[in-house]
Design a protein around this motif. Sequence first.
Motif, PDB file in Angstrom:
ATOM      1  N   GLN A 288     -12.253   0.338  -9.000  1.00 46.41           N
ATOM      2  CA  GLN A 288     -11.983   1.271 -10.091  1.00 46.41           C
ATOM      3  C   GLN A 288     -10.914   2.279  -9.691  1.00 46.41           C
ATOM      4  OE1 GLN A 288     -12.817   1.387 -13.122  1.00 46.41           O
ATOM      5  NE2 GLN A 288     -12.691   3.512 -13.858  1.00 46.41           N
ATOM      6  N   LEU A 289     -10.990   2.750  -8.456  1.00 45.93           N
ATOM      7  CA  LEU A 289     -10.007   3.723  -7.968  1.00 45.93           C
ATOM      8  C   LEU A 289      -8.607   3.110  -7.936  1.00 45.93           C
ATOM      9  CD1 LEU A 289      -9.586   6.569  -6.844  1.00 45.93           C
ATOM     10  CD2 LEU A 289     -10.076   5.663  -4.560  1.00 45.93           C
ATOM     11  N   LYS A 290      -8.512   1.862  -7.535  1.00 48.16           N
ATOM     12  CA  LYS A 290      -7.204   1.194  -7.519  1.00 48.16           C
ATOM     13  C   LYS A 290      -6.649   1.063  -8.933  1.00 48.16           C
ATOM     14  CE  LYS A 290      -7.899  -1.375  -3.222  1.00 48.16           C
ATOM     15  NZ  LYS A 290      -6.996  -0.479  -2.474  1.00 48.16           N
ATOM     16  N   MET A 291      -7.508   0.766  -9.893  1.00 51.43           N
ATOM     17  CA  MET A 291      -7.057   0.666 -11.272  1.00 51.43           C
ATOM     18  C   MET A 291      -6.539   2.017 -11.762  1.00 51.43           C
ATOM     19  SD  MET A 291      -7.947   1.572 -14.601  1.00 51.43           S
ATOM     20  CE  MET A 291      -9.729   1.845 -14.617  1.00 51.43           C
ATOM     21  N   GLN A 294      -3.110   2.754 -10.336  1.00 51.83           N
ATOM     22  CA  GLN A 294      -2.044   2.043 -11.037  1.00 51.83           C
ATOM     23  C   GLN A 294      -1.717   2.717 -12.361  1.00 51.83           C
ATOM     24  OE1 GLN A 294      -3.801  -1.835 -11.188  1.00 51.83           O
ATOM     25  NE2 GLN A 294      -3.336  -2.309  -9.049  1.00 51.83           N
ATOM     26  N   LYS A 295      -2.744   3.204 -13.030  1.00 50.62           N
ATOM     27  CA  LYS A 295      -2.544   3.899 -14.304  1.00 50.62           C
ATOM     28  C   LYS A 295      -1.774   5.202 -14.085  1.00 50.62           C
ATOM     29  CE  LYS A 295      -5.212   5.474 -18.340  1.00 50.62           C
ATOM     30  NZ  LYS A 295      -4.685   4.501 -19.308  1.00 50.62           N
ATOM     31  N   LEU A 296      -2.147   5.942 -13.045  1.00 48.73           N
ATOM     32  CA  LEU A 296      -1.450   7.184 -12.738  1.00 48.73           C
ATOM     33  C   LEU A 296       0.006   6.921 -12.372  1.00 48.73           C
ATOM     34  CD1 LEU A 296      -1.440  10.243 -12.234  1.00 48.73           C
ATOM     35  CD2 LEU A 296      -2.239   9.779  -9.904  1.00 48.73           C
ATOM     36  N   ALA A 297       0.257   5.884 -11.592  1.00 49.17           N
ATOM     37  CA  ALA A 297       1.635   5.551 -11.200  1.00 49.17           C
ATOM     38  C   ALA A 297       2.481   5.233 -12.427  1.00 49.17           C
ATOM     39  CB  ALA A 297       1.638   4.379 -10.232  1.00 49.17           C
ATOM     40  N   SER A 298       1.891   4.550 -13.386  1.00 51.52           N
ATOM     41  CA  SER A 298       2.607   4.224 -14.619  1.00 51.52           C
ATOM     42  C   SER A 298       2.974   5.492 -15.378  1.00 51.52           C
ATOM     43  CB  SER A 298       1.757   3.303 -15.492  1.00 51.52           C
ATOM     44  OG  SER A 298       2.393   3.026 -16.720  1.00 51.52           O
ATOM     45  N   ALA A 309       1.149   3.166  -5.684  1.00 49.68           N
ATOM     46  CA  ALA A 309       0.165   3.296  -6.763  1.00 49.68           C
ATOM     47  C   ALA A 309      -1.238   3.425  -6.193  1.00 49.68           C
ATOM     48  CB  ALA A 309       0.261   2.105  -7.701  1.00 49.68           C
ATOM     49  N   GLY A 310      -1.463   4.452  -5.392  1.00 48.91           N
ATOM     50  CA  GLY A 310      -2.747   4.636  -4.749  1.00 48.91           C
ATOM     51  C   GLY A 310      -3.481   5.866  -5.248  1.00 48.91           C
TER      52      GLY A 310
END
Length: 376
Positions: A288-291, A294-298, A309-310
């Motif tokens: 979940q944290l990895k997802m 990725q959302k934050l990096a976007s 994207a961490g």
Amino acid sequence: MKGTIDAILADLQASGNLRTVALTDADAELVDLSSNDYLGLAASAQLREDFFKKEDVFALPMSASASRLLAAHQNAFSSLENRLSKAYGSPVLLFNSGYHANTGMVSALGAVGSTFIIADKLVHASIIDGIKLSGAPFARFRHNDYTHLATLARKAAADYNHIVIIAESVYSMDGDNADIDALAEVKRSTPGAMLYIDEAHAVGVEGPAGLGLAEASPFRKDIDIVVGTFGKALASAGAYAVVSATLRNFFINKARSFIFSTALPPIMAAWSEHVFSHMLEMDSARSQLKMLGQKLASILSQYGTTSHAGHIQPLIAGNPEKAVAWSKSLRSDGFIVLPIRTPTVPPGTDRLRFSIAANIDPAKLDTLSAALSHLN
């Protein structure tokens, strides 16, 4: 003396680098994107309830009342070290904090005769302080530049018997990863080299069962010292070093931060063991944290940020005043994202540091995008 201190404080104020300590808890309605509680364990009421249901917890002392070498109560510490040792397959030594671990071990290693230390340019201040305390000669290699590291190591090996190579696995301000395999290759090709990896921001999040990036490397046997902390993803306090039996004995005798500090409360060691055991089974939270990363990096990519994207990602402001202003703007929109300024980061790279937790509602990150559009 007063005039000098006043002048220093005035300079910090004028440059936008004066720090203060918050006096109250943050508004519960705010979304905290500055915490190191990466798995959301510090916020888990169930985890606390389960801990205090254990029959022996209330018999544990609230203070060690002495250093580890003098304390009468050792069972909780030994139990935690044994639990960690079983997970890592190597001996473990506890420290009071990551700062204590790094200053104590690095200064002890550097004090060994004919030792040269080489550290990544962006390692934590605790490592730099340990180097300075050791009095050993040292060099810094360009961040994650292993060709530069190899050149420095080869040169140092011609003049010194011992070379200590130090890096972090996940860097706390940029969130990028070291190449553990490349570090191990330099260690193997350097006579008399020792490899020291600080996993403070990786433990709980990265690697098999959250044990860190070093554990995921096929060259794990080439890493002499792995440092983990309890005060971040593991929702407790203290730190530990995964080492050989010989190094453990050496640090017990030579790491001054271990020898001369009152040990952590035994009840805290028991809590750390409780949390650590729970953390090993949290692969779904890590996913979940990895997802979320990725959302934050976007989201951040819309504002010119290219980032790993961490769970840690920066938004560079470029000066302290702008970083502070951005932080205040986001707070007014419901987010805690604290400014990071010199000397924590190099001049000109003042920033907002986003650090996310697995228990954050993904919908909150959607509203963050709108809040970021208000920055100027």
